[in-house]
Design a protein around this motif. Structure first.
Motif, PDB file in Angstrom:
ATOM      1  N   TRP A 324       1.120  -1.211  -0.625  1.00  0.00           N
ATOM      2  CA  TRP A 324       0.533   0.359  -0.323  1.00  0.00           C
ATOM      3  C   TRP A 324       0.500   1.371   0.012  1.00  0.00           C
ATOM      4  N   MET A 325       1.306   1.358   0.821  1.00  0.00           N
ATOM      5  CA  MET A 325       2.606   2.426   1.079  1.00  0.00           C
ATOM      6  C   MET A 325       3.050   2.335  -0.584  1.00  0.00           C
ATOM      7  N   THR A 326       3.600   1.897  -1.128  1.00  0.00           N
ATOM      8  CA  THR A 326       4.970   1.878  -2.485  1.00  0.00           C
ATOM      9  C   THR A 326       3.409   2.187  -3.417  1.00  0.00           C
ATOM     10  N   VAL A 327       2.073   1.985  -2.910  1.00  0.00           N
ATOM     11  CA  VAL A 327       1.580   2.846  -4.079  1.00  0.00           C
ATOM     12  C   VAL A 327       1.351   4.334  -4.034  1.00  0.00           C
ATOM     13  N   TRP A 328       1.063   4.637  -2.774  1.00  0.00           N
ATOM     14  CA  TRP A 328       1.284   6.469  -2.959  1.00  0.00           C
ATOM     15  C   TRP A 328       2.638   7.352  -2.857  1.00  0.00           C
ATOM     16  N   LEU A 329       3.489   6.061  -1.924  1.00  0.00           N
ATOM     17  CA  LEU A 329       4.454   7.130  -1.673  1.00  0.00           C
ATOM     18  C   LEU A 329       5.388   6.918  -3.615  1.00  0.00           C
ATOM     19  N   GLY A 330       5.118   5.789  -3.888  1.00  0.00           N
ATOM     20  CA  GLY A 330       5.857   5.718  -5.553  1.00  0.00           C
ATOM     21  C   GLY A 330       5.373   6.717  -6.286  1.00  0.00           C
ATOM     22  N   GLY A 331       3.889   7.707  -6.033  1.00  0.00           N
ATOM     23  CA  GLY A 331       3.602   8.222  -6.730  1.00  0.00           C
ATOM     24  C   GLY A 331       3.896   9.986  -5.786  1.00  0.00           C
ATOM     25  N   ALA A 332       4.343   9.874  -5.001  1.00  0.00           N
ATOM     26  CA  ALA A 332       4.779  11.388  -4.228  1.00  0.00           C
ATOM     27  C   ALA A 332       5.875  11.203  -4.943  1.00  0.00           C
ATOM     28  N   PHE A 333       6.521   9.746  -5.055  1.00  0.00           N
ATOM     29  CA  PHE A 333       8.553  10.344  -6.069  1.00  0.00           C
ATOM     30  C   PHE A 333       7.719  10.567  -7.132  1.00  0.00           C
ATOM     31  N   SER A 334       7.489  10.040  -7.846  1.00  0.00           N
ATOM     32  CA  SER A 334       7.392  10.630  -9.133  1.00  0.00           C
ATOM     33  C   SER A 334       6.947  12.163  -9.375  1.00  0.00           C
ATOM     34  N   ARG A 335       5.775  12.636  -8.444  1.00  0.00           N
ATOM     35  CA  ARG A 335       6.208  14.021  -8.457  1.00  0.00           C
ATOM     36  C   ARG A 335       6.617  14.755  -8.353  1.00  0.00           C
ATOM     37  N   MET A 336       7.637  13.861  -7.323  1.00  0.00           N
ATOM     38  CA  MET A 336       8.605  15.321  -6.575  1.00  0.00           C
ATOM     39  C   MET A 336       9.533  15.077  -7.854  1.00  0.00           C
ATOM     40  N   GLU A 337      10.090  14.245  -8.819  1.00  0.00           N
ATOM     41  CA  GLU A 337      10.962  14.141  -9.710  1.00  0.00           C
ATOM     42  C   GLU A 337      10.439  14.747 -10.665  1.00  0.00           C
ATOM     43  N   ASP A 338      10.087  15.073 -11.405  1.00  0.00           N
ATOM     44  CA  ASP A 338       9.074  15.962 -11.558  1.00  0.00           C
ATOM     45  C   ASP A 338       9.152  17.336 -11.672  1.00  0.00           C
ATOM     46  N   LEU A 339       8.663  18.444 -10.023  1.00  0.00           N
ATOM     47  CA  LEU A 339       8.808  19.261 -10.115  1.00  0.00           C
ATOM     48  C   LEU A 339      10.388  19.423  -9.613  1.00  0.00           C
ATOM     49  N   ILE A 340      11.541  18.455  -9.167  1.00  0.00           N
ATOM     50  CA  ILE A 340      12.825  19.043  -9.727  1.00  0.00           C
ATOM     51  C   ILE A 340      13.190  19.295 -10.841  1.00  0.00           C
ATOM     52  N   MET A 341      13.128  18.536 -11.870  1.00  0.00           N
ATOM     53  CA  MET A 341      13.840  18.440 -13.125  1.00  0.00           C
ATOM     54  C   MET A 341      12.642  19.720 -13.975  1.00  0.00           C
ATOM     55  N   PHE A 342      11.334  20.387 -12.889  1.00  0.00           N
ATOM     56  CA  PHE A 342      10.937  21.444 -13.608  1.00  0.00           C
ATOM     57  C   PHE A 342      11.505  22.798 -13.004  1.00  0.00           C
ATOM     58  N   GLU A 343      12.111  22.382 -11.814  1.00  0.00           N
ATOM     59  CA  GLU A 343      12.754  23.994 -10.770  1.00  0.00           C
ATOM     60  C   GLU A 343      14.484  23.571 -11.043  1.00  0.00           C
ATOM     61  N   GLY A 344      14.744  22.226 -10.999  1.00  0.00           N
ATOM     62  CA  GLY A 344      16.822  22.460 -11.231  1.00  0.00           C
ATOM     63  C   GLY A 344      16.847  23.316 -10.432  1.00  0.00           C
ATOM     64  N   GLY A 345      18.423  24.178 -10.490  1.00  0.00           N
ATOM     65  CA  GLY A 345      19.190  24.897  -9.646  1.00  0.00           C
ATOM     66  C   GLY A 345      19.567  24.268  -8.738  1.00  0.00           C
ATOM     67  N   SER A 346      19.897  25.481  -8.011  1.00  0.00           N
ATOM     68  CA  SER A 346      21.046  24.653  -6.741  1.00  0.00           C
ATOM     69  C   SER A 346      20.695  23.739  -5.386  1.00  0.00           C
ATOM     70  N   ARG A 347      18.887  24.301  -5.353  1.00  0.00           N
ATOM     71  CA  ARG A 347      18.537  23.601  -4.083  1.00  0.00           C
ATOM     72  C   ARG A 347      18.305  22.006  -4.049  1.00  0.00           C
ATOM     73  N   HIS A 348      18.199  21.734  -5.577  1.00  0.00           N
ATOM     74  CA  HIS A 348      18.063  20.725  -5.601  1.00  0.00           C
ATOM     75  C   HIS A 348      19.870  19.788  -4.962  1.00  0.00           C
ATOM     76  N   ALA A 349      20.222  20.417  -5.760  1.00  0.00           N
ATOM     77  CA  ALA A 349      22.069  20.092  -6.057  1.00  0.00           C
ATOM     78  C   ALA A 349      22.322  19.952  -4.360  1.00  0.00           C
ATOM     79  N   ALA A 350      22.180  20.495  -4.070  1.00  0.00           N
ATOM     80  CA  ALA A 350      22.631  20.590  -2.497  1.00  0.00           C
ATOM     81  C   ALA A 350      21.890  19.793  -1.691  1.00  0.00           C
ATOM     82  N   ALA A 351      20.562  19.821  -2.155  1.00  0.00           N
ATOM     83  CA  ALA A 351      20.041  18.518  -1.492  1.00  0.00           C
ATOM     84  C   ALA A 351      20.420  17.213  -1.411  1.00  0.00           C
TER      85      ALA A 351
END
Length: 466
Positions: A324-351
């Motif tokens: 169950w956790m894999t289903v909804w966490l997997g979706g959250a990870f995917s949406r965050m990956e899209d945001l990372i690609m959209f935002e780019g920049g130093s914040r994610h590199a620092a993370a």
């Protein structure tokens, strides 16, 4: 050591459910109430997520019992046939105290708060009739009343109530001894504000409020100046922070200034009240965004539970909880990956540099806040750094600064009221009897240490999850 009693006020999206699972699986804690507020999603939608959480936990109990696996701490503490240890679940605020603005976070959490899990994994989802026990039976049809009674009989792990959650908060605070109940506030503060306004003396019986909200030195996640929970109900945030003050009226928002008469000040200052300032710990974005759960860490820890063809540590695959956790966490990870690609920049590199790994992650706003609330005094001192008694106030009227956290950065010491009044201090920033006293959490254990601890506590100690 006595169990720590918790009231969890939440708006169950992704990180709220992780925080709930963390609390429910902590042996030293007892969750007395799960109080639901609007926020990430509406309260009626969030009910389904909470009920689903308890249904999955019951399925996990059956799975582990069948395969003779160690039960989770939640299973050991809560018998499926004994409701005396189950938390009450109550619906609360559906709109802000001021009703001036409404927000939602479906763009990240999905329309159902868990990335569409009720459609993509319906085997784990309760019927929509699960909402009926939270409705006043006087408002229901005869058929709905019958269904409601059946849903209540079938409920496992929780006790539903149709009383509003802010009244349930007050009931528990009256019922328990003073300074024994911790409120974990990981949603807009509407329910807490309504409880504090209705009965300030009872609200002040709380041991502490541990809250996720605000941003101090970094940009907000709703506007350049505001974090989501405080932005969603600025008046509620201002009211609850005012409960930390010796003079709450000095920081209450203008829109509810008349409520100042219901807050009297410390015990002993007024014979008609027992109100005392509330101890308040705040987790702003400044610290929560620095604590991330990486996708690859989660996959590594779940691998043995999800592979039907393998056995890890004699654990057969397909754990209901991990699946169950894999289903909804997997979706959250995917949406965050899209945001990372959209935002780019130093914040994610620092993370990436801070965590030692790259790729998708989610920020642990609510779980980190919960971890502090359930930690022993020794672990708090060892793992967290707190700036105490900060006069933090909330902007409730600004056109562009709505929801902004305001601190006096001038470095001028506060003064005793008997001293000459400083010039240009109409707002009482320099008066020791005025202003809020917020304990601001500024450092924590770090992503890797916290992420592994979270997964171990929620899923159990798995091979490779170290």
């Amino acid at each position: 050591m006595a169990q720590r009693k918790l009231i969890v006020d939440c708006d169950p999206g992704v990180d709220d459910v992780l925080a709930l699972l963390l609390a429910l699986n902590t042996p030293s804690c007892s969750v007395a109430l799960i109080s639901l507020c609007f926020g990430n999603i509406g309260v009626t939608t969030s009910v389904r997520n909470v009920v689903a959480t308890f249904q999955v936990l019951e399925s996990e109990r059956q799975y582990r019992t069948l395969h003779k696996l160690p039960l989770l701490p939640y299973h050991l503490r809560n018998s499926p046939g004994d409701s005396s240890t189950w938390p009450t679940v109550a619906l609360g605020s559906t709109f802000p105290v001021s009703s001036r603005r409404t927000v939602g976070a479906e763009f990240f959490h999905g329309a159902d708060g868990l990335g569409g899990v009720h459609e993509s994994a319906p085997q784990f989802s309760p019927s929509e009739t699960c909402i009926l026990p939270f409705r006043d039976p006087k408002t229901l049809s005869a058929d709905q009343v019958i269904t409601r009674e059946q849903v209540i009989r079938d409920a496992k792990g929780y006790v539903p109530t149709c009383r509003p959650s802010w009244r349930e908060i007050l009931r528990i605070l009256r019922q328990e001894a003073p300074n024994t109940v911790t409120i974990v506030a990981i949603a807009p503060l509407s329910n807490l504000a309504r409880a504090a306004l209705e009965d300030p003396a009872t609200f002040s019986r709380v041991k502490e409020v541990v809250c996720m909200g605000g941003n101090i030195t970094i940009p907000g996640n709703m506007t350049p100046f505001a974090e989501f929970n405080f932005y969603a109900d600025v008046d509620a945030a201002a009211i609850v922070l005012a409960t930390t003050s010796r003079n709450p009226g000095s920081t209450l928002p203008p829109s509810i200034a008349a409520a100042a008469t219901s807050f009297r000040g410390p015990a002993g200052d007024d014979d008609d009240t027992e109100y005392v300032p509330v101890k308040f710990y705040l987790f702003p974005l400044d610290i929560t965004t620095r604590h991330r759960l990486r996708h690859q860490w989660f996959v590594k820890c779940c691998a043995g539970w999800l592979d039907k063809t393998s056995v890890t540590n004699s654990h057969p695959g397909e754990s209901p909880l991990a699946t169950w956790m894999t289903v909804w966490l997997g979706g959250a990870f995917s949406r965050m990956e899209d945001l990372i690609m959209f935002e780019g920049g130093s914040r994610h590199a620092a993370a990436d540099q801070a965590d030692g790994v790259g790729g998708a992650y989610i920020e642990m706003h609510d779980p980190l806040t919960m971890y502090f609330a359930i930690a022993s005094d020794e672990d708090r001192a060892k793992l967290f750094n707190v700036s105490e008694n900060m006069d933090l106030r909330i902007e409730t009227t600004g056109q562009w600064s709505w929801g902004m956290c305001v601190l006096d950065r001038r470095g001028i010491a506060k003064r005793d009221p008997h001293d000459p009044r400083p010039a240009r201090d109409d707002e009482g920033w320099l008066d020791i009897t005025k202003g809020n006293k917020v304990n601001l959490v500024v450092e924590g254990p770090g992503s890797l240490a916290f992420g592994m601890k979270l997964l171990e506590r929620v899923l159990g100690d798995l091979e490779g999850c170290t």
